[in-house]
Enzyme design. Structure first.
Site, PDB file in Angstrom:
ATOM      1  N   HIS A 188      51.233  45.206  38.665  1.00 24.33           N
ATOM      2  CA  HIS A 188      51.018  44.589  39.970  1.00 24.33           C
ATOM      3  C   HIS A 188      51.842  43.304  40.002  1.00 24.33           C
ATOM      4  O   HIS A 188      51.757  42.481  39.075  1.00 24.33           O
ATOM      5  CB  HIS A 188      49.546  44.222  40.157  1.00 24.33           C
ATOM      6  CG  HIS A 188      48.597  45.391  40.098  1.00 24.33           C
ATOM      7  ND1 HIS A 188      48.024  45.937  41.216  1.00 24.33           N
ATOM      8  CD2 HIS A 188      48.120  46.105  39.049  1.00 24.33           C
ATOM      9  CE1 HIS A 188      47.222  46.936  40.857  1.00 24.33           C
ATOM     10  NE2 HIS A 188      47.252  47.064  39.545  1.00 24.33           N
TER      11      HIS A 188
ATOM     12  N   CYS B  33      53.647  59.768  40.323  1.00 24.10           N
ATOM     13  CA  CYS B  33      54.747  60.732  40.142  1.00 24.10           C
ATOM     14  C   CYS B  33      55.139  61.323  41.501  1.00 24.10           C
ATOM     15  O   CYS B  33      56.323  61.583  41.756  1.00 24.10           O
ATOM     16  CB  CYS B  33      54.355  61.834  39.164  1.00 24.10           C
ATOM     17  SG  CYS B  33      54.446  61.329  37.425  1.00 24.10           S
TER      18      CYS B  33
ATOM     19  N   CYS C  29      49.481  63.407  39.575  1.00 20.81           N
ATOM     20  CA  CYS C  29      49.658  61.958  39.483  1.00 20.81           C
ATOM     21  C   CYS C  29      50.249  61.417  40.790  1.00 20.81           C
ATOM     22  O   CYS C  29      51.364  61.785  41.185  1.00 20.81           O
ATOM     23  CB  CYS C  29      50.568  61.625  38.300  1.00 20.81           C
ATOM     24  SG  CYS C  29      50.977  59.875  38.246  1.00 20.81           S
TER      25      CYS C  29
ATOM     26  N   ASN D  15      46.411  46.591  34.389  1.00 21.03           N
ATOM     27  CA  ASN D  15      45.076  47.014  33.994  1.00 21.03           C
ATOM     28  C   ASN D  15      45.237  48.216  33.070  1.00 21.03           C
ATOM     29  O   ASN D  15      45.826  49.218  33.456  1.00 21.03           O
ATOM     30  CB  ASN D  15      44.242  47.399  35.231  1.00 21.03           C
ATOM     31  CG  ASN D  15      44.042  46.212  36.163  1.00 21.03           C
ATOM     32  OD1 ASN D  15      43.839  45.092  35.707  1.00 21.03           O
ATOM     33  ND2 ASN D  15      44.111  46.456  37.463  1.00 21.03           N
TER      34      ASN D  15
ATOM     35  N   HIS E 115      51.507  50.940  35.560  1.00 18.65           N
ATOM     36  CA  HIS E 115      52.070  50.172  36.674  1.00 18.65           C
ATOM     37  C   HIS E 115      51.759  48.701  36.480  1.00 18.65           C
ATOM     38  O   HIS E 115      50.768  48.328  35.853  1.00 18.65           O
ATOM     39  CB  HIS E 115      51.523  50.662  38.013  1.00 18.65           C
ATOM     40  CG  HIS E 115      50.031  50.727  38.070  1.00 18.65           C
ATOM     41  ND1 HIS E 115      49.325  51.793  37.545  1.00 18.65           N
ATOM     42  CD2 HIS E 115      49.096  49.873  38.552  1.00 18.65           C
ATOM     43  CE1 HIS E 115      48.028  51.581  37.719  1.00 18.65           C
ATOM     44  NE2 HIS E 115      47.861  50.416  38.316  1.00 18.65           N
TER      45      HIS E 115
ATOM     46  N   HIS F 181      56.326  59.392  33.289  1.00 17.92           N
ATOM     47  CA  HIS F 181      54.862  59.368  33.295  1.00 17.92           C
ATOM     48  C   HIS F 181      54.323  58.888  31.943  1.00 17.92           C
ATOM     49  O   HIS F 181      54.163  59.670  31.017  1.00 17.92           O
ATOM     50  CB  HIS F 181      54.280  60.733  33.645  1.00 17.92           C
ATOM     51  CG  HIS F 181      52.782  60.686  33.780  1.00 17.92           C
ATOM     52  ND1 HIS F 181      52.153  60.312  34.950  1.00 17.92           N
ATOM     53  CD2 HIS F 181      51.799  60.903  32.881  1.00 17.92           C
ATOM     54  CE1 HIS F 181      50.850  60.322  34.763  1.00 17.92           C
ATOM     55  NE2 HIS F 181      50.600  60.677  33.510  1.00 17.92           N
TER      56      HIS F 181
ATOM     57  N   ASP G  40      51.586  47.864  47.682  1.00 18.21           N
ATOM     58  CA  ASP G  40      50.274  48.433  47.418  1.00 18.21           C
ATOM     59  C   ASP G  40      49.606  48.796  48.738  1.00 18.21           C
ATOM     60  O   ASP G  40      49.694  48.053  49.717  1.00 18.21           O
ATOM     61  CB  ASP G  40      49.408  47.434  46.637  1.00 18.21           C
ATOM     62  CG  ASP G  40      48.190  48.077  46.002  1.00 18.21           C
ATOM     63  OD1 ASP G  40      48.136  48.150  44.756  1.00 18.21           O
ATOM     64  OD2 ASP G  40      47.295  48.521  46.750  1.00 18.21           O
TER      65      ASP G  40
ATOM     66  N   HIS H 168      49.120  56.224  35.627  1.00 19.28           N
ATOM     67  CA  HIS H 168      50.577  56.178  35.450  1.00 19.28           C
ATOM     68  C   HIS H 168      50.838  54.682  35.361  1.00 19.28           C
ATOM     69  O   HIS H 168      50.560  53.956  36.338  1.00 19.28           O
ATOM     70  CB  HIS H 168      51.268  56.824  36.659  1.00 19.28           C
ATOM     71  CG  HIS H 168      52.775  56.828  36.613  1.00 19.28           C
ATOM     72  ND1 HIS H 168      53.528  57.967  36.850  1.00 19.28           N
ATOM     73  CD2 HIS H 168      53.671  55.823  36.400  1.00 19.28           C
ATOM     74  CE1 HIS H 168      54.816  57.662  36.772  1.00 19.28           C
ATOM     75  NE2 HIS H 168      54.935  56.360  36.503  1.00 19.28           N
TER      76      HIS H 168
HETATM   77  P1  AMP Z   1      44.890  49.925  39.177  1.00 22.93           P
HETATM   78  O1  AMP Z   1      43.495  49.673  39.674  1.00 22.93           O
HETATM   79  O2  AMP Z   1      45.444  48.848  38.308  1.00 22.93           O
HETATM   80  O3  AMP Z   1      45.032  51.312  38.554  1.00 22.93           O
HETATM   81  O4  AMP Z   1      45.793  49.886  40.469  1.00 22.93           O
HETATM   82  C1  AMP Z   1      46.120  50.988  41.248  1.00 22.93           C
HETATM   83  C2  AMP Z   1      46.678  50.441  42.533  1.00 22.93           C
HETATM   84  O5  AMP Z   1      47.408  51.457  43.186  1.00 22.93           O
HETATM   85  C3  AMP Z   1      45.602  49.952  43.511  1.00 22.93           C
HETATM   86  O6  AMP Z   1      45.858  48.587  43.826  1.00 22.93           O
HETATM   87  C4  AMP Z   1      45.794  50.871  44.727  1.00 22.93           C
HETATM   88  O7  AMP Z   1      45.590  50.196  45.943  1.00 22.93           O
HETATM   89  C5  AMP Z   1      47.225  51.327  44.563  1.00 22.93           C
HETATM   90  N1  AMP Z   1      47.532  52.618  45.147  1.00 22.93           N
HETATM   91  C6  AMP Z   1      46.880  53.800  44.948  1.00 22.93           C
HETATM   92  N2  AMP Z   1      47.476  54.792  45.630  1.00 22.93           N
HETATM   93  C7  AMP Z   1      48.532  54.224  46.267  1.00 22.93           C
HETATM   94  C8  AMP Z   1      49.551  54.734  47.143  1.00 22.93           C
HETATM   95  N3  AMP Z   1      49.606  56.016  47.497  1.00 22.93           N
HETATM   96  N4  AMP Z   1      50.470  53.861  47.612  1.00 22.93           N
HETATM   97  C9  AMP Z   1      50.418  52.552  47.268  1.00 22.93           C
HETATM   98  N5  AMP Z   1      49.513  52.027  46.449  1.00 22.93           N
HETATM   99  C10 AMP Z   1      48.567  52.846  45.961  1.00 22.93           C
HETATM  100 ZN    ZN Z   2      52.773  59.923  36.838  1.00 28.90          ZN
END
Ligand code: AMP
Ligand code: ZN
Length: 112
Positions: A101, A7, A4, A86, A99, A46, A30, A97
């Site tokens: 936005h 994580c 993950c 989402n 989250h 998680h 992001d 995991h």
């Molecule tokens: P979702 O599409 O709602 O699952 O959003 C996942 C978000 O995580 C996307 O906007 C990605 O740009 C962001 N993301 C993925 N990996 C990373 C990372 N290592 N650091 C910062 N943001 C990330």
């Molecule tokens: Zn996780």
């Protein structure tokens, strides 16, 4: 959770540009921002998605919402912001995991 990415951000094995951290959550920029301010807020637990929130883990989710105003203010979003989650592949969830936005700045349109 070994595979993950969030994580790994929590344990420090993947770098992130953090704007807030405490014992229950991390907030960081992001990697691929969709707004002038685009922050990802995650619990230090998680939980795969909003579908898996329950009585036991919900304190971590509530904690994020108890801090969001403070985080938004620290980023200069006094005039408002949007919080997006989402849940599941059909909603475009790509990191499993949970989250939230935090989007701010010049958002165009009501839903865009
Ligand atoms: P979702 O599409 O709602 O699952 O959003 C996942 C978000 O995580 C996307 O906007 C990605 O740009 C962001 N993301 C993925 N990996 C990373 C990372 N290592 N650091 C910062 N943001 C990330
Ligand atoms: Zn996780």
């Amino acid at each position: 959770m070994e595979d993950c990415v969030f994580c790994k951000i929590i344990d420090g094995s993947i770098p992130s540009n953090k704007v807030y951290e405490d014992d229950k959550m991390v907030a960081f920029h992001d990697l691929n921002p969709q707004a002038p301010v685009h922050i990802i807020m995650i619990p230090k637990l998680h939980v795969k998605s909003a579908d898996e929130i329950n009585e036991t883990n919900s304190e971590y989710i509530a904690h994020i919402f108890s801090k969001v105003g403070e985080i938004a203010k620290s980023l200069g979003l006094e005039n408002g912001y949007r919080i997006v989650n989402n849940c599941g592949p059909d909603a475009g969830q790509t990191v499993f995991h949970i989250h939230f936005h935090l989007l701010g700045g010049e958002l165009s349109g009501k839903m865009g």
